[in-house]
Motif scaffolding. Structure first.
Motif, PDB file in Angstrom:
ATOM      1  N   GLY A   1      65.608  21.954  24.199  1.00  0.00           N
ATOM      2  CA  GLY A   1      65.981  23.988  24.641  1.00  0.00           C
ATOM      3  C   GLY A   1      66.659  24.055  25.565  1.00  0.00           C
ATOM      4  O   GLY A   1      67.360  25.405  26.001  1.00  0.00           O
ATOM      5  N   SER A   2      66.813  23.304  26.365  1.00  0.00           N
ATOM      6  CA  SER A   2      66.772  23.345  28.149  1.00  0.00           C
ATOM      7  C   SER A   2      68.421  23.860  28.255  1.00  0.00           C
ATOM      8  O   SER A   2      69.449  23.355  27.607  1.00  0.00           O
ATOM      9  N   LYS A   3      68.578  24.444  29.107  1.00  0.00           N
ATOM     10  CA  LYS A   3      69.710  24.664  29.821  1.00  0.00           C
ATOM     11  C   LYS A   3      70.336  22.954  30.506  1.00  0.00           C
ATOM     12  O   LYS A   3      71.740  23.199  30.565  1.00  0.00           O
ATOM     13  N   ASP A   4      69.044  22.465  30.681  1.00  0.00           N
ATOM     14  CA  ASP A   4      69.804  21.536  31.957  1.00  0.00           C
ATOM     15  C   ASP A   4      70.104  20.196  30.391  1.00  0.00           C
ATOM     16  O   ASP A   4      69.432  19.330  29.672  1.00  0.00           O
ATOM     17  N   PRO A   5      71.379  19.505  31.159  1.00  0.00           N
ATOM     18  CA  PRO A   5      71.598  18.347  29.994  1.00  0.00           C
ATOM     19  C   PRO A   5      70.915  17.099  30.119  1.00  0.00           C
ATOM     20  O   PRO A   5      70.874  16.261  29.157  1.00  0.00           O
ATOM     21  N   VAL A   6      70.534  17.186  31.382  1.00  0.00           N
ATOM     22  CA  VAL A   6      69.844  16.120  32.016  1.00  0.00           C
ATOM     23  C   VAL A   6      68.743  16.037  31.633  1.00  0.00           C
ATOM     24  O   VAL A   6      68.360  15.111  30.617  1.00  0.00           O
ATOM     25  N   GLU A   7      67.857  17.212  31.582  1.00  0.00           N
ATOM     26  CA  GLU A   7      66.775  17.289  30.282  1.00  0.00           C
ATOM     27  C   GLU A   7      66.508  17.465  29.033  1.00  0.00           C
ATOM     28  O   GLU A   7      65.244  17.014  28.763  1.00  0.00           O
ATOM     29  N   ARG A   8      67.552  17.710  28.342  1.00  0.00           N
ATOM     30  CA  ARG A   8      68.058  17.577  27.364  1.00  0.00           C
ATOM     31  C   ARG A   8      68.020  16.103  26.849  1.00  0.00           C
ATOM     32  O   ARG A   8      66.992  15.578  25.757  1.00  0.00           O
ATOM     33  N   TYR A   9      68.643  15.046  28.046  1.00  0.00           N
ATOM     34  CA  TYR A   9      68.617  13.410  27.395  1.00  0.00           C
ATOM     35  C   TYR A   9      67.039  12.699  27.561  1.00  0.00           C
ATOM     36  O   TYR A   9      66.972  12.473  27.043  1.00  0.00           O
ATOM     37  N   TRP A  10      66.776  13.136  28.379  1.00  0.00           N
ATOM     38  CA  TRP A  10      65.131  12.679  28.473  1.00  0.00           C
ATOM     39  C   TRP A  10      64.162  13.059  27.710  1.00  0.00           C
ATOM     40  O   TRP A  10      63.607  12.219  27.010  1.00  0.00           O
ATOM     41  N   SER A  11      64.381  14.495  27.139  1.00  0.00           N
ATOM     42  CA  SER A  11      63.995  14.535  26.506  1.00  0.00           C
ATOM     43  C   SER A  11      64.440  13.868  24.330  1.00  0.00           C
ATOM     44  O   SER A  11      63.206  13.554  24.153  1.00  0.00           O
ATOM     45  N   LEU A  12      65.541  13.282  24.360  1.00  0.00           N
ATOM     46  CA  LEU A  12      65.471  13.053  23.217  1.00  0.00           C
ATOM     47  C   LEU A  12      65.476  11.871  23.408  1.00  0.00           C
ATOM     48  O   LEU A  12      65.409  10.849  22.305  1.00  0.00           O
ATOM     49  N   LEU A  13      65.083  11.435  24.733  1.00  0.00           N
ATOM     50  CA  LEU A  13      65.109   9.449  24.551  1.00  0.00           C
ATOM     51  C   LEU A  13      63.884   9.819  24.574  1.00  0.00           C
ATOM     52  O   LEU A  13      62.982   8.374  24.210  1.00  0.00           O
ATOM     53  N   GLY A  14      62.994  10.353  24.387  1.00  0.00           N
ATOM     54  CA  GLY A  14      61.089  10.136  24.638  1.00  0.00           C
ATOM     55  C   GLY A  14      60.879  10.417  22.934  1.00  0.00           C
ATOM     56  O   GLY A  14      60.437   9.606  22.671  1.00  0.00           O
ATOM     57  N   LEU A  15      62.224  11.147  22.215  1.00  0.00           N
ATOM     58  CA  LEU A  15      61.901  11.235  20.380  1.00  0.00           C
ATOM     59  C   LEU A  15      62.154   9.508  20.181  1.00  0.00           C
ATOM     60  O   LEU A  15      61.352   9.136  19.296  1.00  0.00           O
ATOM     61  N   ARG A  16      63.456   9.778  20.472  1.00  0.00           N
ATOM     62  CA  ARG A  16      63.377   7.980  20.065  1.00  0.00           C
ATOM     63  C   ARG A  16      62.908   7.104  20.917  1.00  0.00           C
ATOM     64  O   ARG A  16      62.470   6.311  19.283  1.00  0.00           O
ATOM     65  N   ILE A  17      61.865   6.551  21.857  1.00  0.00           N
ATOM     66  CA  ILE A  17      61.370   5.197  22.017  1.00  0.00           C
ATOM     67  C   ILE A  17      59.997   6.650  20.549  1.00  0.00           C
ATOM     68  O   ILE A  17      59.673   5.421  20.051  1.00  0.00           O
ATOM     69  N   ALA A  18      59.315   6.958  20.263  1.00  0.00           N
ATOM     70  CA  ALA A  18      58.199   7.977  19.493  1.00  0.00           C
ATOM     71  C   ALA A  18      58.827   7.955  17.957  1.00  0.00           C
ATOM     72  O   ALA A  18      58.088   7.189  17.267  1.00  0.00           O
ATOM     73  N   LYS A  19      60.057   7.336  18.293  1.00  0.00           N
ATOM     74  CA  LYS A  19      60.861   7.428  16.649  1.00  0.00           C
ATOM     75  C   LYS A  19      60.754   8.986  15.715  1.00  0.00           C
ATOM     76  O   LYS A  19      59.732   8.286  14.930  1.00  0.00           O
ATOM     77  N   VAL A  20      60.534   9.735  15.966  1.00  0.00           N
ATOM     78  CA  VAL A  20      60.240  11.341  15.477  1.00  0.00           C
ATOM     79  C   VAL A  20      61.347  11.683  15.989  1.00  0.00           C
ATOM     80  O   VAL A  20      61.748  11.553  16.972  1.00  0.00           O
ATOM     81  N   ALA A  21      61.129  12.205  14.358  1.00  0.00           N
ATOM     82  CA  ALA A  21      62.940  13.329  14.886  1.00  0.00           C
ATOM     83  C   ALA A  21      62.716  14.094  15.456  1.00  0.00           C
ATOM     84  O   ALA A  21      63.817  14.548  15.787  1.00  0.00           O
ATOM     85  N   GLY A  22      61.730  15.480  15.092  1.00  0.00           N
ATOM     86  CA  GLY A  22      61.695  16.602  16.220  1.00  0.00           C
ATOM     87  C   GLY A  22      62.708  17.126  15.802  1.00  0.00           C
ATOM     88  O   GLY A  22      63.056  17.422  14.233  1.00  0.00           O
ATOM     89  N   LYS A  23      62.887  17.718  16.660  1.00  0.00           N
ATOM     90  CA  LYS A  23      64.409  18.598  16.770  1.00  0.00           C
ATOM     91  C   LYS A  23      65.820  18.300  17.496  1.00  0.00           C
ATOM     92  O   LYS A  23      66.263  18.951  17.418  1.00  0.00           O
ATOM     93  N   ALA A  24      65.903  17.062  16.682  1.00  0.00           N
ATOM     94  CA  ALA A  24      66.802  16.043  17.937  1.00  0.00           C
ATOM     95  C   ALA A  24      68.139  16.432  16.690  1.00  0.00           C
ATOM     96  O   ALA A  24      69.317  16.553  17.542  1.00  0.00           O
ATOM     97  N   GLU A  25      68.339  16.977  15.843  1.00  0.00           N
ATOM     98  CA  GLU A  25      69.056  17.252  14.707  1.00  0.00           C
ATOM     99  C   GLU A  25      69.764  18.970  15.396  1.00  0.00           C
ATOM    100  O   GLU A  25      71.189  18.537  15.398  1.00  0.00           O
ATOM    101  N   SER A  26      69.023  19.178  15.644  1.00  0.00           N
ATOM    102  CA  SER A  26      70.049  20.680  16.588  1.00  0.00           C
ATOM    103  C   SER A  26      71.480  20.316  18.188  1.00  0.00           C
ATOM    104  O   SER A  26      71.480  20.468  18.694  1.00  0.00           O
TER     105      SER A  26
END
Length: 609
Positions: free
Chosen positions: A490-515
């Protein structure tokens, strides 16, 4: 205009601490391609035939821990040229032409300001926006120090390409090799395959050809009566060329030969005794400050390395190390960083979900690489040789390069080395923060975030929370902070969003990725879709990726997209006409060196490499 430029050059040189009228040494660089240190006789290779290079080592200094900060040419050369780490310039991606700050001037600028005649024969490949050859007095296959004015000091580069990896690509007729393939030494990190042995024997021939050419250049210098006035460097642009050399952060990819001969007239410029090995670590970021120091100049304020020779030499500080980096090599995205103090090597993968081979499909022109891949596909490799092709890869690696010179035993999980691992991890992180490593920004975001100024001002701005993002990047690779990752979406920073997404990708957890499927940045949309794919929502992911093919995105975003399409092996499952649409998009693929077209060719052949 020309007189104004010359005045600026002279003023700049004077400000750095000397006068154009002072007597200065000539400096000659002989640079080979893709040549790890272990290929030369003077570095202990008993199978080598390199008499001229061995002689050069005996007449000067042989550096035993010299490193190319990057394991590929264009990235390494941008570091060499400007004395600034490629990730500090935004030049860490192979064959990219992103703009860099105007104050990032090359060493040539300062040498010419001191009256040096500067020639380059002939490779440039500097990896940033601009005209590479324009910085030189002469840059061509015919460029030569003999064309200078009488009495003018010179700096000259001769780049030798006979050892390039492409010299091992399949040829219609191969010469008989001096060494029998069945008898050559095969490093233990490589599988013992006929093609590997053959390529090792063939490469020894290339290195001997290199040695012959080095001898010709040195003889020419001697015959011109210039040897006693000229400091000679020989080094390679990085390691290679056999597999797991070039493009890898192990010593086989980054530890290079470095021989420096300082004639008697200029012995005061070197603290090292003739013919004695030099163990202090040096790397390419140090070469520009060293050149200026040999010319009597202090290093330019923007340069990040240290002078290891010359009037302004700086002694190695306690705890100093060498920063290593690897990002997109040719068409394949990835991010790795390394830190070494000479003996101990730490490597960190920020994208461990990807295999360690290949880092470029260009390598598969070489029989040894082809054979290694085929043996993996057949399941005939030993586990230690199959590991390179598997995913996920270790997030961290720690090697003792004295006890394990081929870096095959990862000590990262060894409790006896836990303190060392922690220290080196922290040293790497603090170095990335100190140099403002732009690698934490995905390349597909460079144009949107950096705009015409390039990405460097963006990551250096107070508004960009660099420390927060680099910490998140370290966490993401381990995939162990799901609450933090979901919050970051939910960050306004696109780089923070990117690394947050990558963390979910590596964990293989969907979380809120669809958003983030409609994120403003393609890199985040594609990563969100990839998360859906690996968490079982494959039809939704496929639809999102197919939609991405229809969007107006830049070349690097498109390249990132096809990376994911290939990695997930879903090209055949795309809607009808998707490949044709990709073909039309690839026509405009100018800024990324035709890499999208390379992918397209493999897709059309139905057998991506």
């Amino acid at each position: 205009m020309l007189s104004k430029l010359l005045s600026l050059l002279l003023l700049s040189a004077c400000c750095l601490g000397t006068s154009p009228a002072a007597e200065r040494p000539n400096i000659l660089w002989i640079v080979s391609e893709d040549t790890s240190a272990f290929w030369l006789g003077c570095y202990g290779n008993g199978e080598a035939r390199t008499p001229r290079l061995d002689r050069l080592a005996s007449e000067g200094s042989r550096f035993t821990h010299a490193y190319s900060n990057a394991a590929v040419c264009a990235v390494a050369r941008s570091t060499l040229l400007n004395g600034i780490y490629a990730p500090s310039q935004g030049t860490q991606h192979m064959r990219s032409r992103h703009p860099i700050p105007a104050e990032f001037r090359p060493y040539v600028f300062y040498l010419r300001g001191q009256g040096y005649y500067c020639t380059n024969a002939a490779k440039t490949d500097y990896n940033f926006k601009g005209k590479d050859a324009a910085i030189w007095d002469e840059s061509s296959n015919k460029a030569h120090y003999r064309n200078r004015k009488e009495g003018q000091p010179f700096f000259a580069i001769f780049n030798l390409g006979m050892t390039h990896e492409s010299s091992l690509f399949r040829q219609k007729k191969e010469p008989v090799t001096r060494l029998k393939p069945a008898e050559v030494f095969v490093p233990p990190y490589l599988p013992d395959l006929p093609e590997v042995r053959s390529d090792i024997a063939r490469y020894h021939e290339r290195v001997t050809q290199l040695d012959d050419r080095v001898g010709e250049i040195l003889d020419e210098l001697e015959n011109a009566g210039l040897a006693e006035d000229t400091i000679v460097f020989y080094f390679s642009d990085h390691g290679g060329a056999i597999p797991r050399g070039k493009r890898y952060l192990e010593d086989s990819g980054v530890r290079v030969p470095l021989l420096v001969r300082v004639p008697g007239k200029w012995r005061k410029l070197s603290p090292f005794k003739e013919a004695e090995p030099v163990s202090e670590p040096v790397s390419f970021v140090d070469f520009a400050p060293t050149l200026l120091s040999l010319a009597g100049l202090e290093k330019a304020p923007q340069m990040q390395g240290r002078a290891f020779l010359g009037e302004h030499r700086k002694a190695l500080e306690k705890g100093a190390g060498v920063f290593l980096f690897a990002d997109r090599f040719d068409e394949l995205y990835g991010m790795r960083r390394g830190w070494t103090e000479g003996r101990w090597k730490y490597i960190r993968r920020f994208m461990p979900q990807q295999p360690a081979a290949p880092y470029s499909n260009y390598s598969f022109g070489q029989p040894a690489w082809q054979a290694w891949r085929e043996a993996y596909r057949k399941g005939s490799l030993k586990p230690e040789h199959a590991r390179l092709w598997e995913s996920p890869q270790p997030v961290e690696e720690l090697f003792d390069t004295e006890a394990d010179p081929w870096e095959v035993k990862n000590l990262a999980a060894d409790p006896d080395h836990a303190a060392r691992l922690t220290g080196m991890r922290e040293a790497l992180k603090q170095t990335m923060i100190a140099v403002r490593d732009t690698g934490i920004v995905p390349e597909p975001m460079f144009a949107a975030l950096g705009r015409e100024q390039g990405i460097v001002p963006y990551v250096r701005a107070e508004s960009f929370d660099y420390g927060k993002n680099v910490d998140l990047a370290f966490r993401a690779g381990e995939g162990k902070d799901l609450e933090r990752f979901n919050a970051g979406l939910g960050s306004k920073d696109p780089v923070e969003r990117y690394w947050s997404l990558l963390g979910l990708r590596i964990a293989k957890v969907a979380g809120k990725a669809e958003s983030r499927l409609e994120d403003e940045h393609s890199a985040n949309r594609v990563l969100a879709a990839e998360i859906l794919w690996v968490t079982g929502k494959q039809e939704q992911a496929k639809a999102a990726l197919a939609k991405e093919l229809t969007r107006e995105i830049d070349d690097y975003s498109l390249l990132n997209l096809v990376n994911v399409l290939e990695r997930l092996q879903i090209v055949d499952g795309l809607p009808p006409g998707a490949i044709e649409g990709l073909r039309k998009r690839a026509i405009a693929d100018e800024n990324s060196s035709g890499y999208v077209r390379r992918f397209l060719k493999r897709f059309e052949q139905g057998a991506p490499d």
